[in-house]
Design a protein around this motif. Sequence first.
Motif, PDB file in Angstrom:
ATOM      1  N   VAL A 181     -85.949 -24.273 -27.985  1.00 28.37           N
ATOM      2  CA  VAL A 181     -84.544 -23.986 -27.455  1.00 28.37           C
ATOM      3  C   VAL A 181     -84.045 -25.492 -27.158  1.00 28.37           C
ATOM      4  O   VAL A 181     -82.865 -25.753 -27.656  1.00 28.37           O
ATOM      5  N   TRP A 182     -84.893 -26.390 -26.822  1.00 28.21           N
ATOM      6  CA  TRP A 182     -84.395 -27.801 -26.699  1.00 28.21           C
ATOM      7  C   TRP A 182     -83.891 -28.457 -27.973  1.00 28.21           C
ATOM      8  O   TRP A 182     -82.725 -29.057 -28.175  1.00 28.21           O
ATOM      9  N   ALA A 183     -84.794 -28.361 -28.763  1.00 25.29           N
ATOM     10  CA  ALA A 183     -84.752 -28.742 -30.290  1.00 25.29           C
ATOM     11  C   ALA A 183     -83.248 -28.129 -30.938  1.00 25.29           C
ATOM     12  O   ALA A 183     -82.519 -28.747 -31.589  1.00 25.29           O
ATOM     13  N   ALA A 184     -83.403 -26.853 -30.729  1.00 23.60           N
ATOM     14  CA  ALA A 184     -82.070 -26.180 -31.586  1.00 23.60           C
ATOM     15  C   ALA A 184     -80.822 -26.480 -30.782  1.00 23.60           C
ATOM     16  O   ALA A 184     -79.835 -26.659 -31.526  1.00 23.60           O
ATOM     17  N   SER A 185     -80.895 -26.367 -29.394  1.00 25.94           N
ATOM     18  CA  SER A 185     -79.704 -27.035 -28.824  1.00 25.94           C
ATOM     19  C   SER A 185     -79.135 -28.253 -29.247  1.00 25.94           C
ATOM     20  O   SER A 185     -77.768 -28.409 -29.456  1.00 25.94           O
ATOM     21  N   ASN A 186     -79.978 -29.380 -29.260  1.00 27.35           N
ATOM     22  CA  ASN A 186     -79.602 -30.611 -29.618  1.00 27.35           C
ATOM     23  C   ASN A 186     -79.010 -30.722 -30.906  1.00 27.35           C
ATOM     24  O   ASN A 186     -77.977 -31.165 -31.468  1.00 27.35           O
ATOM     25  N   ASP A 187     -79.797 -30.107 -31.874  1.00 24.99           N
ATOM     26  CA  ASP A 187     -79.185 -29.866 -33.286  1.00 24.99           C
ATOM     27  C   ASP A 187     -78.016 -29.106 -33.583  1.00 24.99           C
ATOM     28  O   ASP A 187     -77.054 -29.690 -34.217  1.00 24.99           O
ATOM     29  N   ALA A 188     -77.769 -28.065 -32.878  1.00 23.99           N
ATOM     30  CA  ALA A 188     -76.407 -27.327 -32.867  1.00 23.99           C
ATOM     31  C   ALA A 188     -75.224 -28.080 -32.157  1.00 23.99           C
ATOM     32  O   ALA A 188     -74.146 -28.066 -32.854  1.00 23.99           O
ATOM     33  N   GLN A 189     -75.568 -28.987 -31.333  1.00 24.80           N
ATOM     34  CA  GLN A 189     -74.662 -29.368 -30.756  1.00 24.80           C
ATOM     35  C   GLN A 189     -74.057 -30.888 -31.595  1.00 24.80           C
ATOM     36  O   GLN A 189     -72.820 -31.169 -31.549  1.00 24.80           O
ATOM     37  N   SER A 190     -75.014 -30.991 -32.531  1.00 17.67           N
ATOM     38  CA  SER A 190     -74.663 -32.098 -33.537  1.00 17.67           C
ATOM     39  C   SER A 190     -73.918 -31.551 -34.794  1.00 17.67           C
ATOM     40  O   SER A 190     -73.477 -32.367 -35.607  1.00 17.67           O
ATOM     41  N   SER A 191     -73.673 -30.401 -34.801  1.00 21.43           N
ATOM     42  CA  SER A 191     -73.256 -29.661 -36.096  1.00 21.43           C
ATOM     43  C   SER A 191     -71.917 -29.991 -36.172  1.00 21.43           C
ATOM     44  O   SER A 191     -70.804 -29.809 -35.241  1.00 21.43           O
ATOM     45  N   GLU A 192     -71.166 -29.903 -37.436  1.00 23.35           N
ATOM     46  CA  GLU A 192     -69.612 -29.876 -37.580  1.00 23.35           C
ATOM     47  C   GLU A 192     -69.180 -28.641 -37.928  1.00 23.35           C
ATOM     48  O   GLU A 192     -67.947 -28.336 -38.127  1.00 23.35           O
ATOM     49  N   GLY A 193     -70.009 -27.495 -37.789  1.00 15.70           N
ATOM     50  CA  GLY A 193     -69.481 -26.038 -37.759  1.00 15.70           C
ATOM     51  C   GLY A 193     -68.671 -25.640 -36.771  1.00 15.70           C
ATOM     52  O   GLY A 193     -68.555 -26.353 -35.793  1.00 15.70           O
ATOM     53  N   ALA A 194     -67.668 -24.815 -36.971  1.00 15.02           N
ATOM     54  CA  ALA A 194     -66.681 -24.277 -36.093  1.00 15.02           C
ATOM     55  C   ALA A 194     -67.353 -23.502 -34.881  1.00 15.02           C
ATOM     56  O   ALA A 194     -66.894 -23.740 -33.789  1.00 15.02           O
ATOM     57  N   GLU A 195     -68.572 -22.799 -35.224  1.00 20.89           N
ATOM     58  CA  GLU A 195     -69.298 -22.164 -34.013  1.00 20.89           C
ATOM     59  C   GLU A 195     -70.651 -22.027 -34.504  1.00 20.89           C
ATOM     60  O   GLU A 195     -71.180 -20.993 -34.639  1.00 20.89           O
ATOM     61  N   PRO A 196     -71.345 -22.961 -34.064  1.00 17.87           N
ATOM     62  CA  PRO A 196     -72.771 -23.207 -34.354  1.00 17.87           C
ATOM     63  C   PRO A 196     -73.421 -21.965 -33.334  1.00 17.87           C
ATOM     64  O   PRO A 196     -72.913 -22.008 -32.155  1.00 17.87           O
ATOM     65  N   VAL A 197     -74.432 -21.381 -33.830  1.00 17.84           N
ATOM     66  CA  VAL A 197     -75.169 -20.279 -32.972  1.00 17.84           C
ATOM     67  C   VAL A 197     -76.642 -20.767 -32.790  1.00 17.84           C
ATOM     68  O   VAL A 197     -77.285 -20.864 -33.980  1.00 17.84           O
ATOM     69  N   VAL A 198     -77.076 -20.606 -31.837  1.00 14.07           N
ATOM     70  CA  VAL A 198     -78.548 -20.891 -31.666  1.00 14.07           C
ATOM     71  C   VAL A 198     -78.931 -19.415 -31.185  1.00 14.07           C
ATOM     72  O   VAL A 198     -78.631 -18.668 -30.133  1.00 14.07           O
ATOM     73  N   LEU A 199     -79.737 -18.881 -32.260  1.00 15.67           N
ATOM     74  CA  LEU A 199     -80.256 -17.337 -32.280  1.00 15.67           C
ATOM     75  C   LEU A 199     -81.562 -17.162 -31.777  1.00 15.67           C
ATOM     76  O   LEU A 199     -82.592 -17.551 -32.817  1.00 15.67           O
ATOM     77  N   LEU A 200     -81.862 -16.572 -30.892  1.00 14.49           N
ATOM     78  CA  LEU A 200     -83.281 -16.133 -30.761  1.00 14.49           C
ATOM     79  C   LEU A 200     -83.421 -14.669 -31.262  1.00 14.49           C
ATOM     80  O   LEU A 200     -82.797 -13.747 -30.497  1.00 14.49           O
ATOM     81  N   SER A 201     -83.774 -14.671 -32.403  1.00 18.69           N
ATOM     82  CA  SER A 201     -83.980 -13.147 -33.067  1.00 18.69           C
ATOM     83  C   SER A 201     -85.459 -13.194 -33.872  1.00 18.69           C
ATOM     84  O   SER A 201     -85.583 -13.702 -35.022  1.00 18.69           O
ATOM     85  N   PRO A 202     -86.754 -12.933 -32.907  1.00 17.10           N
ATOM     86  CA  PRO A 202     -87.905 -13.448 -33.623  1.00 17.10           C
ATOM     87  C   PRO A 202     -88.684 -12.819 -34.713  1.00 17.10           C
ATOM     88  O   PRO A 202     -89.360 -13.117 -35.337  1.00 17.10           O
ATOM     89  N   ALA A 203     -87.950 -11.506 -35.048  1.00 18.02           N
ATOM     90  CA  ALA A 203     -88.641 -10.729 -36.013  1.00 18.02           C
ATOM     91  C   ALA A 203     -90.226 -10.590 -35.974  1.00 18.02           C
ATOM     92  O   ALA A 203     -90.969 -10.287 -36.724  1.00 18.02           O
ATOM     93  N   CYS A 204     -90.508 -10.653 -34.739  1.00 20.38           N
ATOM     94  CA  CYS A 204     -91.988 -10.491 -34.216  1.00 20.38           C
ATOM     95  C   CYS A 204     -92.113  -9.764 -32.969  1.00 20.38           C
ATOM     96  O   CYS A 204     -91.330  -9.967 -32.116  1.00 20.38           O
ATOM     97  N   ALA A 205     -93.206  -9.146 -32.916  1.00 17.15           N
ATOM     98  CA  ALA A 205     -93.761  -8.617 -31.574  1.00 17.15           C
ATOM     99  C   ALA A 205     -93.769 -10.247 -30.466  1.00 17.15           C
ATOM    100  O   ALA A 205     -94.109 -10.937 -31.090  1.00 17.15           O
ATOM    101  N   SER A 206     -93.800  -9.749 -29.130  1.00 15.02           N
ATOM    102  CA  SER A 206     -93.974 -10.850 -28.105  1.00 15.02           C
ATOM    103  C   SER A 206     -95.210 -11.208 -27.730  1.00 15.02           C
ATOM    104  O   SER A 206     -95.647 -12.093 -27.008  1.00 15.02           O
ATOM    105  N   TYR A 207     -96.311 -10.306 -27.991  1.00 14.08           N
ATOM    106  CA  TYR A 207     -97.478 -10.195 -27.205  1.00 14.08           C
ATOM    107  C   TYR A 207     -98.503 -11.373 -27.415  1.00 14.08           C
ATOM    108  O   TYR A 207     -99.262 -11.613 -26.583  1.00 14.08           O
TER     109      TYR A 207
END
Length: 471
Positions: A416-442
């Motif tokens: 979360v920390w790394a993705a947030s920092n990178d997204a805030q540096s993006s030049e995109g119109a609406e960068p998205v930090v997306l948690l979509s794990p494609a995995c079970a959580s166990y």
Amino acid sequence: MIRATSFKGKSVAVFGLGASGIAAAEALRDGGAFVAAWDDGVAARDAAIARDIPLTDLSVADWAGYAALVLAPGVPLTHPLPHWTVKRARENAVEIIGDIEIFARERALHAPGAPFIAITGTNGKSTTTALITHILRHAGLDAQMGGNIGRPILTLDGPEPRRFHVIEMSSFQIDLTPTLAPTIGVMLNVTADHLDRHGTIDDYAAIKERIVAGADIAAVGIDDDYGLAMLRRRVPAGPAIAFSAEKSLAPGYSLLDDTIVCANREGLAVKLGSLKGIPTLRGRHNGQNALAAVAAVRECLNALGHSTDLDWQGALSSFPGLPHRMEEIGRIGKVLFVNDSKATNADSTEKALLSFPRDVYWILGGKPKAGGIESLAPYFERITKAYLIGEAADEFAQTLEGKVPFLRSGTLDEAVWAASNDAQSSEGAEPVVLLSPACASYDQFRNFEVRGESFRGLVASLPGIVMRAAP
């Protein structure tokens, strides 16, 4: 609480004392049955004792006197091997059912015409169930929601002629409901899942089809081959309606751009509501969910002789969405944070990636499932960077190597920390930090809900975040 009077005076074994098992034991006890409840876990047995549920060690019990075994849906019925209680029940010709079967028998006994909408599908069933309930309540109707979402079905208010039960059903639950006969049976889609419990995808699809076969009216999604085949088999047997987010149907429900349209056989169509700009129904997959929900409500009301002249647009626009499923939880400036923790397989994550065309900072990983994320390769161009967590990190790194920049974050907080920092540096119109794990959580979390709440808490702690209220 629904009292299980259909088993009055009979002895019933109950195995698996989670939420639905406790509810089943209480419903049977309060309905006059003699309950013999058991669980392999000490904590679960202690919880039952606290609720005055009588315990019997079923491993040494005499099964000859039991009228039924009520089995928790998480207990193996057939694959990889039948549970020992299943073997004992079959040896003694004891029928094996689940808590939704108890509801079905109570409905048949006391209110056979009570509206009952049952929903299944590999993906989207929770959103569809919640949306159906929301539409009915928006119209001022009594709608009870439960089953595989929210509350166990036997903790809901009982069936009555003007009370709608909207029940999500997993394949496990359908397999334990032999007299399933809803007013409307909704089948959304079929993709490979839970094959460790059903053996093959054909066996899995056949169980899903029971919700269609037993319904007064079947509502079937035909955007995959299994659904289309189910519709073709159902049509000669009784009323059925199709819905599709990919093709125009007459008769049936389909999307015209972002608008839900219902057409008759002559092609005459009525527009019911637009999904444009509704954040909780973003993406083509939610188009299918919304079509299914509108079709289920409209066909059910029509069958009951109720007016279908509802405020469809108002209901759709006010839908709050579900926690952990494409849930927009906050923003830092132009950066959007999305909690899709419920995406526990690649097919579900595909729906999330399809919803964002670019500038995706993707957090994924956990306990991997068969096939990994190979099927998601067509969407890698949408991803600016990936952040890998949990057991799947090495496997997913091999898949992403040379295709998507990635970071082995290891834990969710680092990601979360790394993705947030990178997204805030993006030049995109609406960068998205997306948690979509494609995995079970166990591997790191007890379930996907805990994982999603952890993500929400981590995002809430970020400097400058503006959080959105949870649904």
